[in-house]
Design a protein around this motif. Structure first.
Motif, PDB file in Angstrom:
ATOM      1  N   MET B 191      66.662  38.851  23.613  1.00  0.00           N
ATOM      2  CA  MET B 191      67.027  40.050  22.797  1.00  0.00           C
ATOM      3  C   MET B 191      66.504  41.250  23.722  1.00  0.00           C
ATOM      4  SD  MET B 191      68.353  39.425  19.873  1.00  0.00           S
ATOM      5  CE  MET B 191      68.241  41.028  19.336  1.00  0.00           C
ATOM      6  N   LEU B 192      65.655  41.019  24.320  1.00  0.00           N
ATOM      7  CA  LEU B 192      64.834  42.430  24.951  1.00  0.00           C
ATOM      8  C   LEU B 192      65.991  42.626  26.098  1.00  0.00           C
ATOM      9  CD1 LEU B 192      63.197  44.836  25.710  1.00  0.00           C
ATOM     10  CD2 LEU B 192      61.643  43.232  26.988  1.00  0.00           C
ATOM     11  N   GLY B 193      66.342  41.336  26.897  1.00  0.00           N
ATOM     12  CA  GLY B 193      67.308  41.663  27.977  1.00  0.00           C
ATOM     13  C   GLY B 193      68.558  42.139  27.573  1.00  0.00           C
ATOM     14  N   ARG B 194      69.057  41.754  26.493  1.00  0.00           N
ATOM     15  CA  ARG B 194      70.383  42.079  25.985  1.00  0.00           C
ATOM     16  C   ARG B 194      70.239  43.852  25.482  1.00  0.00           C
ATOM     17  NH1 ARG B 194      75.337  42.712  26.400  1.00  0.00           N
ATOM     18  NH2 ARG B 194      76.880  42.738  24.749  1.00  0.00           N
ATOM     19  N   MET B 195      69.210  44.159  25.048  1.00  0.00           N
ATOM     20  CA  MET B 195      68.948  45.706  24.990  1.00  0.00           C
ATOM     21  C   MET B 195      68.960  46.339  26.124  1.00  0.00           C
ATOM     22  SD  MET B 195      66.212  45.691  21.740  1.00  0.00           S
ATOM     23  CE  MET B 195      66.450  44.554  20.443  1.00  0.00           C
ATOM     24  N   GLU B 196      68.571  45.806  27.274  1.00  0.00           N
ATOM     25  CA  GLU B 196      68.537  46.482  28.620  1.00  0.00           C
ATOM     26  C   GLU B 196      69.948  46.672  29.027  1.00  0.00           C
ATOM     27  OE1 GLU B 196      64.460  45.861  30.874  1.00  0.00           O
ATOM     28  OE2 GLU B 196      64.915  44.209  29.942  1.00  0.00           O
ATOM     29  N   ASP B 197      70.600  45.505  28.902  1.00  0.00           N
ATOM     30  CA  ASP B 197      72.084  45.395  29.119  1.00  0.00           C
ATOM     31  C   ASP B 197      72.912  46.369  28.403  1.00  0.00           C
ATOM     32  OD1 ASP B 197      71.393  43.380  30.850  1.00  0.00           O
ATOM     33  OD2 ASP B 197      72.197  41.954  29.588  1.00  0.00           O
ATOM     34  N   LEU B 198      72.662  46.498  27.154  1.00  0.00           N
ATOM     35  CA  LEU B 198      73.383  47.564  26.291  1.00  0.00           C
ATOM     36  C   LEU B 198      72.912  48.922  26.528  1.00  0.00           C
ATOM     37  CD1 LEU B 198      73.503  45.498  22.922  1.00  0.00           C
ATOM     38  CD2 LEU B 198      75.374  46.183  24.394  1.00  0.00           C
ATOM     39  N   LYS B 199      71.994  49.227  27.360  1.00  0.00           N
ATOM     40  CA  LYS B 199      71.648  50.343  27.816  1.00  0.00           C
ATOM     41  C   LYS B 199      70.609  51.194  26.537  1.00  0.00           C
ATOM     42  CE  LYS B 199      73.397  50.640  31.837  1.00  0.00           C
ATOM     43  NZ  LYS B 199      72.789  50.088  32.821  1.00  0.00           N
ATOM     44  N   TRP B 200      70.322  50.237  25.691  1.00  0.00           N
ATOM     45  CA  TRP B 200      69.417  50.743  24.695  1.00  0.00           C
ATOM     46  C   TRP B 200      68.236  51.277  25.056  1.00  0.00           C
ATOM     47  CZ3 TRP B 200      69.670  47.807  19.336  1.00  0.00           C
ATOM     48  CH2 TRP B 200      71.116  47.576  19.167  1.00  0.00           C
ATOM     49  N   ALA B 201      67.598  50.590  25.921  1.00  0.00           N
ATOM     50  CA  ALA B 201      66.273  50.858  26.438  1.00  0.00           C
ATOM     51  C   ALA B 201      65.893  50.557  27.909  1.00  0.00           C
ATOM     52  CB  ALA B 201      65.125  49.948  25.531  1.00  0.00           C
ATOM     53  N   ARG B 202      65.029  50.878  28.478  1.00  0.00           N
ATOM     54  CA  ARG B 202      64.753  50.440  29.870  1.00  0.00           C
ATOM     55  C   ARG B 202      63.201  50.435  30.021  1.00  0.00           C
ATOM     56  NH1 ARG B 202      62.820  54.634  32.549  1.00  0.00           N
ATOM     57  NH2 ARG B 202      63.372  56.583  32.247  1.00  0.00           N
ATOM     58  N   ARG B 203      62.836  49.421  30.952  1.00  0.00           N
ATOM     59  CA  ARG B 203      61.405  49.309  30.828  1.00  0.00           C
ATOM     60  C   ARG B 203      60.908  50.256  31.984  1.00  0.00           C
ATOM     61  NH1 ARG B 203      60.236  42.850  31.830  1.00  0.00           N
ATOM     62  NH2 ARG B 203      61.905  42.241  30.643  1.00  0.00           N
ATOM     63  N   ASP B 204      59.813  50.890  31.679  1.00  0.00           N
ATOM     64  CA  ASP B 204      59.284  51.882  32.489  1.00  0.00           C
ATOM     65  C   ASP B 204      58.612  51.052  33.850  1.00  0.00           C
ATOM     66  OD1 ASP B 204      58.269  54.184  33.683  1.00  0.00           O
ATOM     67  OD2 ASP B 204      56.854  54.763  32.127  1.00  0.00           O
ATOM     68  N   GLY B 205      58.904  51.732  35.043  1.00  0.00           N
ATOM     69  CA  GLY B 205      58.591  50.813  36.199  1.00  0.00           C
ATOM     70  C   GLY B 205      57.328  50.251  36.355  1.00  0.00           C
ATOM     71  N   GLU B 206      56.149  51.306  36.105  1.00  0.00           N
ATOM     72  CA  GLU B 206      55.148  50.834  36.553  1.00  0.00           C
ATOM     73  C   GLU B 206      54.203  50.028  35.178  1.00  0.00           C
ATOM     74  OE1 GLU B 206      53.459  50.916  39.512  1.00  0.00           O
ATOM     75  OE2 GLU B 206      55.458  51.433  40.206  1.00  0.00           O
ATOM     76  N   THR B 207      54.427  50.848  34.103  1.00  0.00           N
ATOM     77  CA  THR B 207      53.616  50.550  33.029  1.00  0.00           C
ATOM     78  C   THR B 207      54.417  49.445  32.126  1.00  0.00           C
ATOM     79  OG1 THR B 207      54.499  52.089  31.407  1.00  0.00           O
ATOM     80  CG2 THR B 207      52.609  52.850  32.942  1.00  0.00           C
ATOM     81  N   VAL B 209      55.456  49.987  29.157  1.00  0.00           N
ATOM     82  CA  VAL B 209      56.197  50.818  28.272  1.00  0.00           C
ATOM     83  C   VAL B 209      57.703  50.545  28.172  1.00  0.00           C
ATOM     84  CG1 VAL B 209      56.819  52.987  27.451  1.00  0.00           C
ATOM     85  CG2 VAL B 209      54.430  52.704  28.204  1.00  0.00           C
ATOM     86  N   VAL B 210      58.152  50.615  27.192  1.00  0.00           N
ATOM     87  CA  VAL B 210      59.650  50.358  26.993  1.00  0.00           C
ATOM     88  C   VAL B 210      60.134  51.717  26.508  1.00  0.00           C
ATOM     89  CG1 VAL B 210      61.683  49.177  25.860  1.00  0.00           C
ATOM     90  CG2 VAL B 210      59.668  47.857  26.778  1.00  0.00           C
ATOM     91  N   ARG B 211      61.003  52.288  27.223  1.00  0.00           N
ATOM     92  CA  ARG B 211      61.630  53.699  26.754  1.00  0.00           C
ATOM     93  C   ARG B 211      62.881  53.628  26.084  1.00  0.00           C
ATOM     94  NH1 ARG B 211      57.961  57.046  27.564  1.00  0.00           N
ATOM     95  NH2 ARG B 211      56.650  57.142  29.397  1.00  0.00           N
TER      96      ARG B 211
END
Lengths: 228, 228
Positions: B191-207, B209-211
């Motif tokens: 689910m999280l991976g798909r949300m990233e694919d859909l550009k709903w969210a991206r992970r903050d590089g260092e931390t 945090v999911v933005r």
DNA sequence: GGAATGGTTCGATTAAGCTCGAACTATGAA
DNA sequence: TTCATAGTTCGAGCTTAATCGAACCATTCC
């Protein structure tokens, strides 16, 4: 760099064998005196005293003075939950699979997890609560449905008294032996207590094993469904 | 005396600040190299190497060689779960309540918990899965209902591929910030991976945090229900 | 092949902290 | 009061292990 809570501090507290033994002993839910915990950990009373002071300062246990005794118990469900989770890792990734003796089998069947029922019978009870729709998941938190309230009252539990406390009524706790949830929280505590009152089961003095009587197990099956 | 798994061993492993920092960094779900983990922990590469060897031997992390790099990741959901539980204790009983900065607020809103979504939005998604009856609790284990399968497929996830793996599909994980469950397991990851694919969210590089983007959060609310 | 980078092994240093003997305080009983 | 028991504090002794400098493998790039 320091995001999230300070996990190393408390992991280090649990990481000493003597303290870990004390905490494991406290998972029985019984409050134990400093001397008993010293015995349990296999150290002298002086050593135990320092350990207990540390655990207290770290917020893992809560002392209670009574006469010239000092009783200790776990600080809360959260601590118990963390300990169970650690047991899960240790059991799974534990490189040396310890031979499963009869005591271990009894532990897997029914044991006490800081005052509530865990192990196979614990998860079976939790499943029954779900299957009969006695528990509802409202806003992620578990709560009793009207049917569930009716059952709990009929089972002989004073629900009003439970709610009067500040502690959450229904929590779930992940089992290290079953890898499934069982019922924790005030209700979980009350259920186990009531089963002891009904003479369905009694706790083994030393260990965390919960021993069901023959009739007790039959009644348990009748109430929550037989074992698969 | 030695009932249950050897909890002190692994607690001691987590109990060192350097190692705890490494493990916390690995909660992001990304596999990190030894050098990166050394940076994260604030120690030299030699020291990091010994720590990593210990963690590997203890079964907490899993190494993977790739070219002249060596990537490390957590050994499994179980380890992540234990770390979250420890964070729960540290956050609750943490004697010094660390001031909640903006990063902390972001962490509480949406973060990654070893590859799946945690924090407020994580629990909201989990709640929605329950409220819409997409998740069923069968024999204590979580499983997808037919409606749930339909949704997941429509969301763009290859369910067959997920099931092909040995890892359990649906698990729940208790959140340290929300004290409620969120969805873990293979489906949680997907689910999280798909949300990233859909550009709903991206992970903050260092931390961790999911933005979420503005549109992403709107879409999330439309799918799983708005924030209370 | 040589250079560079990522990772590991070795040894010595240093610090932390677990442990217990001994002495001390507090509560309860005789 | 006197004694006994429960628990704590103090001060060593001792073990463990975290750390890093330096030297050593392994892989890749030129």
């Amino acid at each position: 760099m320091k995001e999230g809570p300070d996990i190393a501090r408390i992991a280090a507290l649990i990481g000493d064998p003597a303290r870990a033994n004390m905490l494991t002993a406290l998972m029985s839910g019984k409050a134990l005196t400093a001397a008993e915990l010293a015995m349990e950990a296999g150290v002298t009373p002086q050593t135990a005293s320092t350990h207990l002071a540390r655990l207290d300062e770290g917020g893992l246990i809560r002392p209670r003075k009574q006469g010239r005794h000092k009783y200790f118990s776990l600080a809360g469900d959260e601590v118990a939950h963390a300990l169970e989770a650690l047991m899960g890792v240790a059991a799974g990734a534990g490189h040396l699979r310890t031979r499963t003796g009869p005591r271990d089998r009894a532990l897997r069947k029914a044991r006490v997890c800081y005052n509530h029922l865990a192990g196979d019978m614990g998860t079976r009870m939790f499943d029954a609560f779900g299957a009969k729709a006695w528990l509802a998941r409202r806003a992620g938190a578990l709560s009793l449905s009207p049917d569930g309230e009716a059952f709990v009252r009929a089972f002989g539990i004073d629900l009003a008294a439970l709610r009067a406390r500040r502690a959450p009524l229904c929590l779930e706790c992940l089992d290290w032996s079953e890898r499934r949830s069982h019922l924790a929280g005030a209700l979980g505590r009350a259920m186990l207590g009531r089963m002891e009152d009904l003479k369905w089961a009694r706790r083994d003095g030393e260990t965390r094993v919960v021993r069901f009587t023959r009739q007790g197990e039959r009644a348990f099956d009748a109430t929550f469904g037989a074992a698969p």
